[in-house]
Motif scaffolding. Structure first.
Motif, mmCIF file in Angstrom:
data_model
loop_
_atom_site.group_PDB
_atom_site.id
_atom_site.type_symbol
_atom_site.label_atom_id
_atom_site.label_comp_id
_atom_site.label_asym_id
_atom_site.label_seq_id
_atom_site.Cartn_x
_atom_site.Cartn_y
_atom_site.Cartn_z
ATOM 1 N N VAL A 105 11.375 60.112 15.913
ATOM 2 C CA VAL A 105 10.373 60.473 17.048
ATOM 3 C C VAL A 105 11.402 60.307 18.510
ATOM 4 C CG1 VAL A 105 9.246 58.293 17.471
ATOM 5 C CG2 VAL A 105 8.340 60.289 18.349
ATOM 6 N N GLU A 106 11.085 61.324 19.310
ATOM 7 C CA GLU A 106 11.701 61.368 20.580
ATOM 8 C C GLU A 106 10.553 61.478 21.654
ATOM 9 O OE1 GLU A 106 14.042 65.081 20.282
ATOM 10 O OE2 GLU A 106 15.014 64.436 18.377
ATOM 11 N N ARG A 107 10.953 60.771 22.829
ATOM 12 C CA ARG A 107 9.870 60.954 23.672
ATOM 13 C C ARG A 107 10.441 61.598 24.874
ATOM 14 N NH1 ARG A 107 5.474 56.490 25.347
ATOM 15 N NH2 ARG A 107 4.995 57.286 27.430
ATOM 16 N N SER A 108 9.651 62.681 25.525
ATOM 17 C CA SER A 108 10.284 63.337 26.558
ATOM 18 C C SER A 108 9.050 63.597 27.641
ATOM 19 C CB SER A 108 10.964 64.428 26.313
ATOM 20 O OG SER A 108 10.044 65.460 25.622
ATOM 21 N N ASP A 109 9.383 63.540 28.821
ATOM 22 C CA ASP A 109 8.447 63.979 30.114
ATOM 23 C C ASP A 109 8.517 65.367 30.402
ATOM 24 O OD1 ASP A 109 7.248 61.146 30.304
ATOM 25 O OD2 ASP A 109 9.332 60.418 31.364
ATOM 26 N N THR A 110 7.341 65.982 30.210
ATOM 27 C CA THR A 110 7.506 67.635 30.673
ATOM 28 C C THR A 110 6.562 67.706 31.909
ATOM 29 O OG1 THR A 110 5.848 68.160 29.149
ATOM 30 C CG2 THR A 110 7.999 68.011 28.066
ATOM 31 N N ALA A 111 6.471 69.148 32.296
ATOM 32 C CA ALA A 111 5.418 69.455 33.054
ATOM 33 C C ALA A 111 4.029 69.334 32.600
ATOM 34 C CB ALA A 111 5.586 71.003 33.484
ATOM 35 N N GLU A 112 3.686 69.372 31.383
ATOM 36 C CA GLU A 112 2.457 69.011 30.657
ATOM 37 C C GLU A 112 2.013 67.802 30.486
ATOM 38 O OE1 GLU A 112 4.925 71.499 29.115
ATOM 39 O OE2 GLU A 112 4.171 72.826 30.464
ATOM 40 N N GLY A 113 3.152 66.954 30.706
ATOM 41 C CA GLY A 113 2.956 65.393 30.442
ATOM 42 C C GLY A 113 3.980 65.008 29.336
ATOM 43 N N THR A 114 3.722 63.847 28.900
ATOM 44 C CA THR A 114 4.615 62.977 28.010
ATOM 45 C C THR A 114 4.427 63.620 26.439
ATOM 46 O OG1 THR A 114 4.418 60.990 29.333
ATOM 47 C CG2 THR A 114 5.333 60.757 26.982
ATOM 48 N N VAL A 115 5.633 64.179 25.980
ATOM 49 C CA VAL A 115 5.576 64.713 24.734
ATOM 50 C C VAL A 115 6.301 64.104 23.765
ATOM 51 C CG1 VAL A 115 6.134 66.821 23.395
ATOM 52 C CG2 VAL A 115 4.954 67.139 25.707
ATOM 53 N N LEU A 116 5.859 63.714 22.310
ATOM 54 C CA LEU A 116 6.518 63.273 21.405
ATOM 55 C C LEU A 116 7.048 64.268 20.459
ATOM 56 C CD1 LEU A 116 4.474 59.824 20.279
ATOM 57 C CD2 LEU A 116 6.256 60.265 22.139
ATOM 58 N N THR A 117 8.083 64.440 20.048
ATOM 59 C CA THR A 117 8.624 65.388 19.009
ATOM 60 C C THR A 117 8.873 64.251 17.737
ATOM 61 O OG1 THR A 117 9.702 66.869 20.724
ATOM 62 C CG2 THR A 117 10.515 67.116 18.708
ATOM 63 N N VAL A 118 8.285 64.726 16.798
ATOM 64 C CA VAL A 118 8.681 63.843 15.586
ATOM 65 C C VAL A 118 9.279 64.954 14.523
ATOM 66 C CG1 VAL A 118 7.722 62.478 13.720
ATOM 67 C CG2 VAL A 118 6.313 62.725 15.901
ATOM 68 N N ARG A 119 10.286 64.605 14.087
ATOM 69 C CA ARG A 119 11.468 65.317 13.026
ATOM 70 C C ARG A 119 11.271 64.725 11.722
ATOM 71 N NH1 ARG A 119 13.326 68.751 16.456
ATOM 72 N NH2 ARG A 119 13.737 68.188 18.545
ATOM 73 N N GLN A 120 11.124 65.706 10.832
ATOM 74 C CA GLN A 120 10.907 65.331 9.363
ATOM 75 C C GLN A 120 12.180 65.632 8.639
ATOM 76 O OE1 GLN A 120 6.523 67.142 9.642
ATOM 77 N NE2 GLN A 120 7.504 67.696 8.456
ATOM 78 N N PRO A 121 12.241 64.845 7.539
ATOM 79 C CA PRO A 121 13.589 65.176 6.719
ATOM 80 C C PRO A 121 13.673 66.601 6.234
ATOM 81 C CG PRO A 121 12.225 63.849 5.377
ATOM 82 C CD PRO A 121 11.627 64.129 6.973
ATOM 83 N N ASP A 122 12.751 67.267 6.090
ATOM 84 C CA ASP A 122 12.683 68.733 5.467
ATOM 85 C C ASP A 122 12.901 69.777 6.777
ATOM 86 O OD1 ASP A 122 10.150 68.829 7.049
ATOM 87 O OD2 ASP A 122 9.152 69.313 5.083
ATOM 88 N N GLY A 123 13.252 69.293 7.836
ATOM 89 C CA GLY A 123 13.510 70.187 9.051
ATOM 90 C C GLY A 123 12.503 70.453 9.868
ATOM 91 N N GLY A 124 11.279 70.344 9.345
ATOM 92 C CA GLY A 124 10.064 70.557 10.078
ATOM 93 C C GLY A 124 9.902 69.293 11.257
ATOM 94 N N PHE A 125 8.894 69.674 12.050
ATOM 95 C CA PHE A 125 8.867 68.826 13.263
ATOM 96 C C PHE A 125 7.521 69.143 13.937
ATOM 97 C CE2 PHE A 125 10.422 72.628 15.257
ATOM 98 C CZ PHE A 125 9.850 73.009 16.506
#
Length: 120
Positions: free
Chosen positions: A52-72
Motif C-alpha cells: 500500500v502507498e499513501r499519497s495526497d491528491t487534490a481529492e484528499g488522501t488516497v491509498l493505492t493497494v497493489r496486488q501480486p496479480d498486477g491488480g490494484f
C-alpha cells in the motif's frame, strides 16, 4: 531481402503479443514508500503479499493497494474510513483490533494498520 510492410506489421504484432503473458510473473516488488500488508484475493488465505502507498491528491488522501496479480485498488480516505476512489465498488471496513482494520472490496480483502485508514 528487405522486409516489406506486411512482414514488418506481423513482426510488430508478434512483439506486442510477446509482451502479453501471465500477469503473475513473480513476486510483487515494493515501490519506495510502500508498506507490505496482508491481503486475500477471492477465497485465498491472507498472506503478506500486497503493498500500500499513501499519497495526497487534490481529492484528499488516497491509498493505492497493489496486488501480486498486477491488480490494484485506489481508496480515498474520508472521516468515516476508506471508500473506493472511483466510487464504483462498495467498500466494507471492519475493525479487527485498535491497530488493524480489514477493508473488503470486490472480493479482495486487505488488512491495513488502523492509522493508515484514517482520513481527514
Amino acid at each position: 531481402m528487405t522486409p516489406n510492410l506486411a512482414t514488418a506489421g506481423a513482426l510488430a504484432t508478434l512483439l506486442l503479443l510477446a509482451g502479453c503473458g501471465d500477469a503473475d510473473t513473480g513476486p510483487l516488488e515494493p515501490t519506495p514508500g510502500s508498506t507490505r500488508i496482508a491481503c486475500a484475493i477471492g477465497s485465498d488465505r491472507f498472506a503478506e503479499r500486497c503493498f500500500v502507498e499513501r499519497s495526497d491528491t487534490a481529492e484528499g488522501t488516497v491509498l493505492t493497494v497493489r496486488q501480486p496479480d498486477g491488480g490494484f485498488r485506489r481508496l480515498r480516505l474520508t472521516p468515516e474510513g476508506p471508500v473506493a476512489a472511483d466510487g464504483a465498488e462498495p467498500v466494507t471496513v471492519t475493525s479487527r483490533s485498535p491497530q488493524e482494520i480489514e477493508v473488503a472490496i470486490a472480493g479482495v480483502r486487505y488488512r491495513l494498520p488502523a492509522e493508515l485508514g484514517k482520513g481527514a
